[in-house]
Design an enzyme around this catalytic site. Structure first.
Site, PDB file in Angstrom:
ATOM      1  N   SER A 109       0.851  -1.187   0.000  1.00 54.71           N
ATOM      2  CA  SER A 109       0.000   0.000   0.000  1.00 54.71           C
ATOM      3  C   SER A 109       0.886   1.235   0.000  1.00 54.71           C
ATOM      4  O   SER A 109       2.108   1.129   0.049  1.00 54.71           O
ATOM      5  CB  SER A 109      -0.884   0.013   1.246  1.00 54.71           C
ATOM      6  OG  SER A 109      -0.097   0.361   2.363  1.00 54.71           O
ATOM      7  N   LYS A 110       0.232   2.371  -0.024  1.00 54.78           N
ATOM      8  CA  LYS A 110       0.968   3.644  -0.077  1.00 54.78           C
ATOM      9  C   LYS A 110       1.978   3.799   1.058  1.00 54.78           C
ATOM     10  O   LYS A 110       2.963   4.508   0.923  1.00 54.78           O
ATOM     11  CB  LYS A 110      -0.024   4.804  -0.008  1.00 54.78           C
ATOM     12  CG  LYS A 110      -0.537   5.185  -1.373  1.00 54.78           C
ATOM     13  CD  LYS A 110      -1.037   6.616  -1.338  1.00 54.78           C
ATOM     14  CE  LYS A 110      -1.454   7.048  -2.728  1.00 54.78           C
ATOM     15  NZ  LYS A 110      -2.658   7.825  -2.745  1.00 54.78           N
ATOM     16  N   ARG A 111       1.684   3.161   2.163  1.00 57.23           N
ATOM     17  CA  ARG A 111       2.605   3.243   3.311  1.00 57.23           C
ATOM     18  C   ARG A 111       4.005   2.769   2.933  1.00 57.23           C
ATOM     19  O   ARG A 111       4.987   3.168   3.538  1.00 57.23           O
ATOM     20  CB  ARG A 111       2.116   2.360   4.463  1.00 57.23           C
ATOM     21  CG  ARG A 111       1.019   2.944   5.291  1.00 57.23           C
ATOM     22  CD  ARG A 111       0.674   2.033   6.449  1.00 57.23           C
ATOM     23  NE  ARG A 111       0.282   0.694   6.005  1.00 57.23           N
ATOM     24  CZ  ARG A 111       1.009  -0.391   6.163  1.00 57.23           C
ATOM     25  NH1 ARG A 111       2.169  -0.341   6.762  1.00 57.23           N
ATOM     26  NH2 ARG A 111       0.558  -1.568   5.738  1.00 57.23           N
ATOM     27  N   HIS A 112       4.068   1.884   1.947  1.00 55.35           N
ATOM     28  CA  HIS A 112       5.373   1.336   1.559  1.00 55.35           C
ATOM     29  C   HIS A 112       6.107   2.232   0.566  1.00 55.35           C
ATOM     30  O   HIS A 112       7.131   1.856   0.035  1.00 55.35           O
ATOM     31  CB  HIS A 112       5.194  -0.052   0.938  1.00 55.35           C
ATOM     32  CG  HIS A 112       4.609  -1.038   1.898  1.00 55.35           C
ATOM     33  ND1 HIS A 112       3.277  -1.389   1.887  1.00 55.35           N
ATOM     34  CD2 HIS A 112       5.169  -1.715   2.916  1.00 55.35           C
ATOM     35  CE1 HIS A 112       3.047  -2.256   2.849  1.00 55.35           C
ATOM     36  NE2 HIS A 112       4.177  -2.472   3.487  1.00 55.35           N
ATOM     37  N   GLY A 113       5.570   3.393   0.285  1.00 54.33           N
ATOM     38  CA  GLY A 113       6.212   4.278  -0.698  1.00 54.33           C
ATOM     39  C   GLY A 113       5.387   4.268  -1.966  1.00 54.33           C
ATOM     40  O   GLY A 113       4.171   4.089  -1.919  1.00 54.33           O
TER      41      GLY A 113
END
Ligand code: GLU
Length: 470
Positions: A240-244
């Protein structure tokens, strides 16, 4: 042999993310491997969530990745008449029916089933309802799923799969607002378009038995399915976006080459021995869905960076230069308008010194724009008492050169170092500062070729003026 036809069928509810891109790549590769046809279909029946910017982003991403399609893009919203025709046909044949159940009734049914420890499913109440309804009474259309038996299929990735019909209910194929649903449209489309192989994310695997029942109701043979496991972030959670970055275009903006991303994605869930580097041509030759991994794969940004560095060095310079041009434009440098070095020469000099094209664009802007100043730490370290005299002498010998090439420049500057009885660093570093505003750049001769003859003289003069005041 059957002519293979695959498709990529994104729902345009957001940008194209790496998971979608990998599905597209696998479908595209299989079509290309088999000399078949690849179709692009935009599944935009969910009008609330589908947007034009998302459609544009998907097309742009596919084009950037060079995943060219032979047919389409088809839009489901342009096929409503066809869906209506099939729904009417199914109703006429008793394979689908109108359901007038109220929201309240469905909620009550659900609550009762849950209370009894049963899996909530539609109870078939309207299956044989022949009562009269007023024309404005809202209804949905449900598919009459077989009550018993097994739906079995051989998945290209997961192997043999079986589902009990008793586990499936009469799912909705047309909503109360008259729009058809995903599970229905996808079958009509894949059937009409002659799709032979469906490769898609395994979030759809539970839809597949329902879809197979629909194919059978239409008297059609279902395609072969391959359900690909999802991509996890490097911490093991769903990517997800949390991973970049997760969107394809974000990878472009971050300075990755399409070849690097494709190579990265193909290895994320598919393997051929322990080979890591695959040109697109090689992927096409070697790809088969049977070698897709069954288990989820984890994203590894370091590996993508490594592949990018590899392709920056090894791809034809013109290709890398075209991508660099795009990055320069993003930072306000239109290389068609401003004076500057040949982009392939820039790539040649910088492909080993930078890891991404974004970084390269930033580093080479000094060859296209006036310097914004001199790096203070570099000045402190390298501009000493004798530096201005060295710059003056360098200017003098450079002006004498009849050819402007790196070897001639380096040789002339060695003469300056010799005269001042200093090492090349004491000549080269002040000149690098003069040329680029920083003490790091390729060999000084190469740097000056990139700057260009007249501009080089001007920059040395500017540096003499600036450093004389120190
Ligand atoms: N439109 C679906 C999605 O984006 C894909 C459907 C399919 O491949 O069958 O998830």
């Amino acid at each position: 042999m059957e002519q293979v036809k695959t498709r990529f069928a994104p729902s345009p509810t957001g940008y194209l993310h790496v998971g979608g891109a990998r599905t597209a790549l696998f479908s595209w590769l299989y079509a290309r491997h088999c000399h078949g046809t690849f179709v692009l279909r935009i599944e935009d029946t969910d009008r609330e969530r589908s947007t034009q910017p998302a459609i544009d982003a998907i097309l742009e991403s596919m084009q950037w990745l060079n995943l060219n399609w032979d047919e389409g893009p088809y839009y489901q919203t342009k096929r409503f008449d066809r869906y209506k025709e099939v729904i009417d046909q199914l109703i006429r044949e008793g394979k689908a029916y109108k359901c007038y159940c109220s929201k309240e009734r469905l909620e009550q049914m659900r609550a009762d089933q849950m209370a009894q420890g049963l899996k909530p499913r539609y109870d078939g109440h309207c299956r044989d309802d022949h009562s009269e309804h007023s024309p404005d009474e809202p209804y949905v259309v449900r598919f009459r799923n077989p009550d018993s038996g097994v739906v079995a299929f051989d998945d290209m990735v997961k192997g043999h799969l079986e589902f009990q019909n008793s586990e499936l209910d009469d799912f909705i194929i047309q909503r109360s607002d008259g729009t058809p649903t995903y599970n229905f449209c996808v079958v009509v489309d894949d059937y009409d378009m002659g799709i032979t192989h469906v490769i898609r994310g395994d979030d759809h695997v539970n839809n597949t038995p329902r879809q197979i029942n629909l194919y059978r109701a239409l008297g059609a043979k279902e395609p072969t399915f391959g359900h690909v496991a999802m991509i996890l972030g490097d911490d093991g959670n769903k990517l997800s976006k949390r991973h970049g970055a997760v969107s394809v275009m974000q990878y472009r903006e971050d300075g990755y080459l399409p070849e690097a991303l494709l190579n990265y994605l193909v290895r994320l869930g598919w393997s051929h021995g322990d080979q890591e580097i695959f040109s697109v041509q090689e992927m096409i030759e070697l790809f088969t869905p049977e070698q897709i991994n069954k288990s989820a794969s984890s994203f590894n940004t370091k590996k993508l960076e490594w592949l990018n560095a590899h392709y920056m060095k090894t791809l034809p310079r013109a290709e890398v230069a075209a991508e660099l041009k795009w990055h320069l434009a993003r930072i306000g440098i239109d290389t068609d308008k401003v004076e500057g070095p040949n982009l392939e020469l820039v790539v040649q000099n910088y492909c080993e010194r930078t890891h991404t094209l974004k970084e390269m664009a930033e580093k080479v802007r000094c060859y296209f724009e006036d310097l914004g100043g001199y790096d203070p730490a570099g000045v402190k370290k390298w501009i000493k008492d004798g530096s201005v005299a060295i710059l003056q002498d360098s200017l003098a010998v450079l002006k004498e050169l009849s050819t402007w090439d790196a070897a001639a420049i380096d040789q002339a500057l060695e003469g300056v170092a010799h005269k001042h009885e200093v090492g090349m660093g004491k000549v080269g570093q002040p000149l690098r500062l003069a040329m680029t505003g920083t003490p790091t750049s390729p060999g000084i001769g190469d740097t000056m070729v990139l700057v260009g003859r007249e501009r080089c003289f001007k920059r040395i003069e500017d540096a003499i003026a600036a450093f004389s005041q120190q």
